[in-house]
Design a protein around this motif. Sequence first.
Motif, short mmCIF file in Angstrom:
data_model
loop_
_atom_site.label_atom_id
_atom_site.label_comp_id
_atom_site.label_asym_id
_atom_site.label_seq_id
_atom_site.Cartn_x
_atom_site.Cartn_y
_atom_site.Cartn_z
N THR A 157 115.49 -15.99 -39.63
CA THR A 157 114.99 -14.62 -39.67
C THR A 157 113.51 -14.58 -39.32
O THR A 157 112.74 -15.43 -39.74
N LYS A 217 121.38 -22.62 -45.12
CA LYS A 217 119.95 -22.83 -45.36
C LYS A 217 119.20 -21.75 -44.58
O LYS A 217 119.68 -21.26 -43.56
N HIS A 218 118.02 -21.39 -45.08
CA HIS A 218 117.30 -20.25 -44.53
C HIS A 218 115.97 -20.70 -43.94
O HIS A 218 115.13 -21.26 -44.65
N VAL A 245 119.72 -12.03 -47.17
CA VAL A 245 120.01 -13.27 -47.90
C VAL A 245 120.96 -12.98 -49.06
O VAL A 245 121.95 -13.69 -49.27
N ASN A 266 112.82 -19.03 -42.57
CA ASN A 266 112.22 -17.70 -42.63
C ASN A 266 110.88 -17.70 -41.91
O ASN A 266 109.95 -18.40 -42.31
N ALA A 315 113.56 -10.38 -45.47
CA ALA A 315 114.91 -10.92 -45.26
C ALA A 315 115.72 -10.94 -46.55
O ALA A 315 116.90 -11.32 -46.52
N ASN A 316 115.15 -10.55 -47.67
CA ASN A 316 115.84 -10.69 -48.96
C ASN A 316 117.18 -9.94 -49.02
O ASN A 316 118.16 -10.50 -49.52
N THR A 331 121.62 -15.02 -37.22
CA THR A 331 120.32 -14.34 -37.24
C THR A 331 120.52 -12.83 -37.24
O THR A 331 121.65 -12.33 -37.20
N LYS A 378 124.88 -14.30 -49.61
CA LYS A 378 125.26 -15.01 -50.84
C LYS A 378 126.45 -14.32 -51.51
O LYS A 378 127.34 -14.99 -52.05
N THR A 385 122.86 -22.12 -40.48
CA THR A 385 121.42 -21.97 -40.62
C THR A 385 121.07 -20.51 -40.36
O THR A 385 121.33 -20.00 -39.27
N LEU A 386 120.54 -19.85 -41.37
CA LEU A 386 120.09 -18.47 -41.21
C LEU A 386 118.65 -18.48 -40.72
O LEU A 386 117.78 -19.10 -41.33
#
Length: 336
Positions: free
Chosen positions: A246, A266-267, A255, A269, A251-252, A292, A259, A243-244
């Motif tokens: 942020t 899963k993010h 992310v 945000n 955060a792009n 994180t 990837k 689990t990310l």
Amino acid sequence: MKLIRNILLPVVPIYYLVTWLRNKFYDAGIFKSTSYDFPLIAVGNLSVGGTGKTPMIEYLIRLLKSNYEVATLSRGYGRTTKGFVLAGENTDAMRIGDEPFQFYSKFETIKVAVDANRREGIVNLRALTPKPDVILLDDAFQHRKVKAGFYVLLTSYNALYVDDFLLPTGNLREPKQGAKRANVIVVTKCPSSLSEQEKSEIIKRLKPNANQDVFFSSIEYSNTVYSLAEEQPLEFFKDKKITLVTGIANANPLVEYLKSKALDFKHLNFKDHHLFSENEINALKEEHIILTTEKDYMRLSPHFKGEGNLYYLPIQVSIDDKLRFDRLINNYIESC
């Protein structure tokens, strides 16, 4: 949110006039701006949101800490305290803010302080023994009550200030002309594939003054993630349930990087500097592995001392033409 911003478009000229007049009054000496006879370097931006101020401050700390007594001075966004606070043994992110606490946690030899009144903060820092030789002002480009000797202006590659509008419709804190106060402009978060031709085109769009240097920087992610108890290579987390989490402005890039490393996650945000509630913390503790940012780790880690499932991924800034950038900084300091 976009609809609301468009509705507020008629407010933009009023905001422009107020911020333009404020700058003109400081430029003309009607509003007092205090200058100093020692090195004072301000890092900031024209826009709200993340342009990479924290990693830039860390870059300057690494550059200078071996040769100078270095201090950082921040506002301390989101802290529960008031006035001047010097980081010490009992300091945490709640007392000084997540970003200053990150500086304090990583660099043992520097002084880290927060004060919304930068003048008072500078006075208090210089009263210390030993007093700092150099003070780095974090997010202080619009703090005109203090006149730094050197200004580093940051603008994101994907959101150049020349393409933006003033608040509340856009993200600019002040008119674009404010960029003329900068000694150097750094275009941050650039792709590693950025060509010399693209750099030239961006410089033309920024239209720097003859005395302004433009640099380009990119984010370098660590190959190692850290927790309170251990460190692991990033590849260790492949095929694991992640689990990310942020709470940063953008955060792009993170992310997309994860990837590219074929991690499955899963993010969750949250907004920048998000203060996690007790219910949110309890829910996060049920997750298998939490990854994180280093800044978010400063706020989350006190709640995860026994769980061992909270990790963070550090970043650093890489600057093209690093030798020239470093030389400009050092030359300024030596000239003071």
